[in-house]
Design an enzyme around this catalytic site. Structure first.
Site, PDB file in Angstrom:
ATOM      1  N   HIS A   1      -7.272  -3.621   7.636  1.00 29.96           N
ATOM      2  CA  HIS A   1      -5.884  -3.305   8.001  1.00 29.96           C
ATOM      3  C   HIS A   1      -5.845  -2.307   9.155  1.00 29.96           C
ATOM      4  O   HIS A   1      -4.876  -1.582   9.317  1.00 29.96           O
ATOM      5  CB  HIS A   1      -5.140  -2.668   6.821  1.00 29.96           C
ATOM      6  CG  HIS A   1      -4.753  -3.596   5.725  1.00 29.96           C
ATOM      7  ND1 HIS A   1      -5.643  -4.382   5.055  1.00 29.96           N
ATOM      8  CD2 HIS A   1      -3.534  -3.873   5.165  1.00 29.96           C
ATOM      9  CE1 HIS A   1      -5.010  -5.076   4.116  1.00 29.96           C
ATOM     10  NE2 HIS A   1      -3.732  -4.793   4.163  1.00 29.96           N
TER      11      HIS A   1
ATOM     12  N   GLU B   1       0.526 -16.305   7.615  1.00 32.64           N
ATOM     13  CA  GLU B   1       0.602 -15.899   9.021  1.00 32.64           C
ATOM     14  C   GLU B   1       0.507 -17.077   9.978  1.00 32.64           C
ATOM     15  O   GLU B   1       1.206 -17.112  11.004  1.00 32.64           O
ATOM     16  CB  GLU B   1      -0.482 -14.870   9.336  1.00 32.64           C
ATOM     17  CG  GLU B   1      -0.124 -13.438   8.940  1.00 32.64           C
ATOM     18  CD  GLU B   1      -0.194 -13.152   7.446  1.00 32.64           C
ATOM     19  OE1 GLU B   1      -0.666 -14.025   6.694  1.00 32.64           O
ATOM     20  OE2 GLU B   1       0.224 -12.060   7.023  1.00 32.64           O
TER      21      GLU B   1
HETATM   22  C1  LIG Z   1      -2.811 -11.869   5.104  1.00 32.38           C
HETATM   23  C2  LIG Z   1      -2.000 -10.679   4.710  1.00 32.38           C
HETATM   24  N1  LIG Z   1      -0.714 -10.622   5.080  1.00 32.38           N
HETATM   25  C3  LIG Z   1       0.050  -9.585   4.730  1.00 32.38           C
HETATM   26  C4  LIG Z   1      -0.467  -8.545   4.002  1.00 32.38           C
HETATM   27  C5  LIG Z   1       0.400  -7.355   3.601  1.00 32.38           C
HETATM   28  N2  LIG Z   1       0.619  -7.385   2.166  1.00 32.38           N
HETATM   29  C6  LIG Z   1      -0.140  -6.648   1.331  1.00 32.38           C
HETATM   30  S1  LIG Z   1       0.218  -6.933  -0.280  1.00 32.38           S
HETATM   31  C7  LIG Z   1       1.423  -8.029   0.136  1.00 32.38           C
HETATM   32  C8  LIG Z   1       2.237  -8.697  -0.922  1.00 32.38           C
HETATM   33  C9  LIG Z   1       1.446  -9.652  -1.689  1.00 32.38           C
HETATM   34  O1  LIG Z   1       2.240 -10.146  -2.736  1.00 32.38           O
HETATM   35  P1  LIG Z   1       1.536 -10.799  -3.978  1.00 32.38           P
HETATM   36  O2  LIG Z   1       0.512 -11.762  -3.510  1.00 32.38           O
HETATM   37  O3  LIG Z   1       2.606 -11.321  -4.851  1.00 32.38           O
HETATM   38  O4  LIG Z   1       0.756  -9.604  -4.671  1.00 32.38           O
HETATM   39  P2  LIG Z   1       1.358  -8.308  -5.356  1.00 32.38           P
HETATM   40  O5  LIG Z   1       1.483  -7.261  -4.272  1.00 32.38           O
HETATM   41  O6  LIG Z   1       2.664  -8.661  -5.954  1.00 32.38           O
HETATM   42  O7  LIG Z   1       0.345  -7.921  -6.362  1.00 32.38           O
HETATM   43  C10 LIG Z   1       1.519  -8.174   1.510  1.00 32.38           C
HETATM   44  C11 LIG Z   1       2.467  -9.062   2.190  1.00 32.38           C
HETATM   45  C12 LIG Z   1      -1.826  -8.623   3.670  1.00 32.38           C
HETATM   46  N3  LIG Z   1      -2.447  -7.644   3.017  1.00 32.38           N
HETATM   47  N4  LIG Z   1      -2.555  -9.709   4.019  1.00 32.38           N
END
Ligand SMILES: Cc1ncc(C[n+]2csc(CCOP(=O)(O)OP(=O)(O)O)c2C)c(N)n1
Ligand SMILES: Cc1ncc(C[n+]2csc(CCOP(=O)(O)OP(=O)(O)O)c2C)c(N)n1
Ligand SMILES: [Mg+2]
Ligand SMILES: [Mg+2]
Lengths: 330, 309, 309, 330
Positions: free
Chosen positions: D136, D68
């Protein structure tokens, strides 16, 4: 003045009060850690960590990379496993880099785990302007006040810095402890004995009958200066309250004062919009059943330049407070 | 004037402005570039006029190296309305984007993601301009560097990351703030071109920067240049130095100005007399700048509320 | 029960809990670990009871792998007062530190610096415990990873960074979010031990984790383990999937449970009947957990204000 | 209703209003960029970017890593060189990760450079709770209101989302544009013609005579629901004001209403302490010369659990607002 104070005090600088409180608490709690930039042998930007590194060593007084989020995150993680930590964020502006571990995690950990976790972390940070410009002068304590789970303290004297930092270091949840660039070189009497202030207790630092002035941190000194001028110039007797604890806020002490004086003027160095002053006034209205006569004084709604003329113009001073009080009481 | 002499002159200009600032107290305090002139000057010699430079709060060297009017820089540092930014920026925030100096920003590492954004703007404009950003060894500990390198590499942004590694972040030696060494290795996982060089040699900096910039302009994506330098003054004029005298003396012996002058002398391009004349000319120019600044007014207090919105 | 069978059973437990959750709607939505069971189970098999585990918001697998009571986990996910965290944590925030699960945190990359801090606490406690933290490929774009690796490497913290690289961050393929590949190369500049392995093979994960953990316990400092996995469901049960059917089918073909079962069958350790019995036993256990959770009350509304301070 | 609206409207969802405003502005300004996580082919968490990627391509609608601070920093840097950018921060909680480039740089760039720089960036972010738990669900618009240099907008209807987002995308300084999880599926009439709302103008969305209720974003719908119930249950006629712009705040419209009704109740989903409500009330006191009868309604002073029972208990609802109004008017 407390009983301990009567038992004996010594005159020390604000910065020394910080170092002394920390040294004593580190001796009490062998787990207590200090993390921050240049907090080690250097002793901190304002020498407020002087002596700690020599006494407690690299292991407990740790210089850190310039990585505020990492600093607070590491402190929070250690605290969550019972290793109480003080993290120093040099200027409060940089706290903006570290709000995620503090607000999204530490302030919510106890709640979200149904009480399984506590995070006894103290984030100590220096607020306020003293010629350092737009990104080294901000006061964002009002933001922190609205975060459920955070305790926010802001002393104005060496004795209170000592007593409140000790309280913070014994509290079992996250605390933001705010000092101010212009406070470090101030001196004052500090109890020789161990002295822990209660959290959530404001203090009447000057008695008066015509108006209540509330403030915190460095601005308390401006309030006191203005109070003297009000007395001398206009025969107005101002009662000055040092809030000391912003969250929880001691509305009882303020309301009792305003019940006597009938009017309140709040003073703060942070932005007025959604600031400490309007919060106090609103709560007073709730407690007292009607809003008292009220005014708030703060900086201009602008960034604080390092330019001496512009900084002077932006910041609230005694003259501005005097004028606001006189106008309110007109 | 041959280019190496022009570069030497620029370094002398930086040193002289700072020396005259050090002699006064009416500017609060400064973060000086003294000792680190070769990094900024060598880099700027490799930039085109339409490129943009960003710097950390240690900005006097970068601003002057980029060719900003010394009188306007001096006035800015003294808080005068004739300053580059009407006296509102002061130390750490100087900027003149029209002159290719997008500016200083005194939040450590705070300029990195901004620089990537500026590089994105340059890439989209498609006119071949690039962005260079100077930051310290201390800034390398910040997550912003990682986010910047990753985004810049993913998008092949025209961005040169210039780490002015003076070995210290206030009192903290780089070995105690960074687990990576040399710092340029941080760029490796992102597939970026990189180099670690002697930042006290202005010609070396110029050559290395020019080489990396050629790759960037050719579409090769971002690059990382680590320049090993020495800060010859305390962190700021308000900060106590923590170095032992012999260490400081060793650092001083690496002076980039003495080194450039000696090289030019050795090549027969600039003898002692010519160098002295150059120094004198610069000194007079700087003195004029200070005189102008001293004569200029402070901004009107009403400006505390201008340009906020 | 031999250990590989215990691990298979744990994977089946995770899959079964999630399958039964998928069959209902009364829990809002979930981030499932289906497909990624081997990462959590293989890792947890290499942890000691006093170690601590942190996970991302994709936490059902890690929590059950770490040995939390399935009934308490199910109750938590259904928001019941009998949940691990009185129903207050819900998806993404489950924690039971006494059981070695410092917990889930659903801010992407937000658990990394916390994990380093927890590792610092373990290091100072001097009892040999380590900390492992599971995060996704998406989290690798965050500066928090850089700050964490640097600090952990500087201080030689007992920290295992486990990147569960399922190739996707919501809809974004890792190649479009990360310039580094393999992701484990990110650890190289910090001098950390690292490995990239097949995260669909629970035994491989166990061996690799055990190896890196031995180095960590020996004082070698932090390590980075990248496990290549597959998420077999959409990002969350409230999110549309973006993958083409053949890609999803290929992913499903890598199922870690089928693979572990096949291997055990091949080794003669677990025949089809025994596997079916295992699945049935787990299914019954999970059904009991759901029944208990269903019978449990929601927390009292007054708990909205408890444990705040 | 504006003239354009009279000229013809179409009923669309809130999320479609966002996408339409963006598409039109991207067509107008070929430099305008959209940056964010999953804003590309995926179309955004709430489908509010649907169609943009197909129309404007990878170059102008860019998926970004989960970083972010980097996202906002890159957007700010591009904007500083004249490439106007909209950055999507999925949930407002994560804005805490990106405050440094927004507050320490973008909000101050014009001031600190003496007017040499402008940063036309729009940070669009989704506030509020809808079952997603402690990290959230937060609403930190009050923090943003106190930052000099930032414009803060929060629409409650598709038409306003359309008109305000267009205004934001034509503004020459940094804007925080706040939508809400519960708004995206709401539908409403939106002008067919280009329609740019003024920044800084609140809107009376329901006329009334007994009390003024102010709110913004999703909570406006709660306020309207409460107003209907107040009328039906107690014959109380509530005037409801949709603030729309939090910074600048349209105190004129509020004061005019309160001058008629004599009482104000503020409603917000963010924390009350140092929140929007006390700010409004304080300013009203300044404008009107005395504080009106006032009450504020918001969530409990606690994190918002994803637990349905606890979330419901924490969040303000129509019943709580009705009760507060009735108590105030008692
Ligand atoms: C700081 C932040 N930005 C955005 C999000 C929204 N978000 C939740 S899960 C996710 C994807 C994360 O991807 P990854 O780290 O590969 O984990 P996965 O979901 O594949 O287990 C996002 C962008 C969040 N929870 N926290
Ligand atoms: C985010 C942030 N944290 C802390 C500071 C205080 N600070 C100012 S300069 C500095 C040292 C930076 O070191 P380096 O990046 O090596 O630059 P140098 O001073 O050596 O030029 C620090 C810690 C700051 N300005 N910004
Ligand atoms: Mg340095
Ligand atoms: Mg992933």
């Amino acid at each position: 003045m407390s009983a301990e104070a009567a038992a004996g005090t010594a005159r020390i600088f604000f910065r020394e009060a910080i170092a002394r409180a920390l040294a004593e608490e580190m001796a009490r709690d062998p787990r207590l850690l200090v993390l921050g930039q240049d907090v080690g042998a250097f002793g901190g930007s304002y020498k407020e960590f002087t002596g700690l590194h020599a006494r407690f060593g690299d292991d407990r007084v740790r210089d850190m990379p310039v990585a505020e989020a990492g600093m607070v995150g590491v402190g929070v993680g250690a605290a969550a496993l019972g290793h109480r930590t003080l993290v120093s964020i040099t200027y409060m502006d940089f706290l903006m880099l570290a709000l995620d571990p503090l607000v999204n995690y530490a302030a919510k950990a106890r709640f979200k785990t149904g009480g399984r976790l506590r995070v006894p972390i103290v984030v100590k940070t220096t607020a306020g302007a003293k010629g350092q410009g737009v990104a080294h002068s901000q006061c964002i304590e009002a933001w922190m006040m609205g975060v459920p789970g955070l305790t926010v303290l802001a002393p104005s004297t060496p004795a209170d810095a000592y007593g409140l930092l000790k309280a913070a270091l014994r509290h079992d949840g996250p605390v933001v402890f705010i000092d101010h660039k212009r406070l470090f070189p101030k001196s004052g009497e500090v109890p020789l004995a161990d002295h822990v202030l209660p959290i959530g207790a404001a203090c009447v630092v000057r008695a008066g009958t015509d108006v209540t002035v509330t403030s915190h941190g460095y601005m308390v000194h401006i309030a006191l200066e203005a109070a003297e001028r009000l007395q001398a110039e206009a025969g107005i007797s101002a009662e000055v309250i040092d809030l000391r604890s912003l969250a929880p806020l001691d509305t009882g002490t303020i309301a009792a004062s305003v019940a006597r004086t009938g009017a309140i003027v709040t003073l703060e160095e942070g932005q007025l919009t959604c600031g400490v002053g309007s919060e106090i006034c609103f709560r007073l209205g709730e407690i007292m059943g009607r809003m008292p006569r009220a005014a708030r004084v703060g900086p201009l709604a602008a960034p604080v330049s390092s330019n001496p003329v512009l900084e002077g113009e932006c910041l609230p001073d005694a003259a501005r407070l005097v004028a606001a009080v006189r106008k309110l009481l007109e | 004037m041959i280019e190496p002499i022009a570069r030497l002159r620029r370094m002398v200009l930086i040193r002289t402005v700072e020396a005259q600032l050090m002699a006064r107290r009416d500017h609060g305090f400064q973060l000086y570039s003294t000792g680190e002139e070769a990094v900024a000057v060598g880099l700027c010699a490799a930039l085109s006029p339409t490129d943009q430079l960003l710097s950390s709060g240690r900005a006097i060297g970068p601003a002057l190296a980029r060719g900003l009017d010394p009188a306007a820089v001096i006035a800015e540092l003294l808080g005068k309305a004739s300053g580059v930014n009407r006296g509102k920026a002061g130390r750490g925030h100087l900027a003149q984007p029209e002159a290719g100096f997008l500016g200083a920003h005194t939040v450590v590492a705070g300029n990195l993601t901004l620089a990537a954004g500026a590089a994105l703007a340059c890439q989209r404009a498609g006119e071949g301009a690039i962005v260079a950003v100077i930051f310290g060894d201390g800034a390398c500990g910040a997550g912003a560097l990682h986010e910047t390198m990753n985004i810049a590499a993913l998008w092949r942004l025209p961005l040169l990351l210039v780490c002015d590694n003076n070995g210290l972040s206030v009192s903290t030696p780089v070995a105690r703030s960074m687990a990576a060494s040399p710092l340029a290795t941080l760029a490796a996982p992102f597939g970026m071109a990189s180099a670690t060089i002697d930042g006290m040699d202005v010609e070396r900096v110029h050559t290395a920067a020019a080489g990396l910039i050629a790759g960037i302009r050719a579409g090769g994506g971002p690059a990382f240049l680590e320049c090993r330098s020495e800060r010859l003054t305390p962190h700021s004029s308000a900060t106590r130095d923590t170095r032992a005298a012999p260490d400081l003396a060793a650092a001083r012996a690496r002076c980039p100005i003495a080194r450039a002058a000696a090289r030019l002398a050795g090549e027969g391009a600039l003898d002692a007399a010519a160098f002295a004349a150059l120094e004198q000319a610069v000194s007079a120019e700087v003195a004029r700048g200070f005189a102008l600044a001293d004569a200029a007014p402070y901004p009107d207090p009403a400006e505390a509320l201008s340009d906020v919105g």
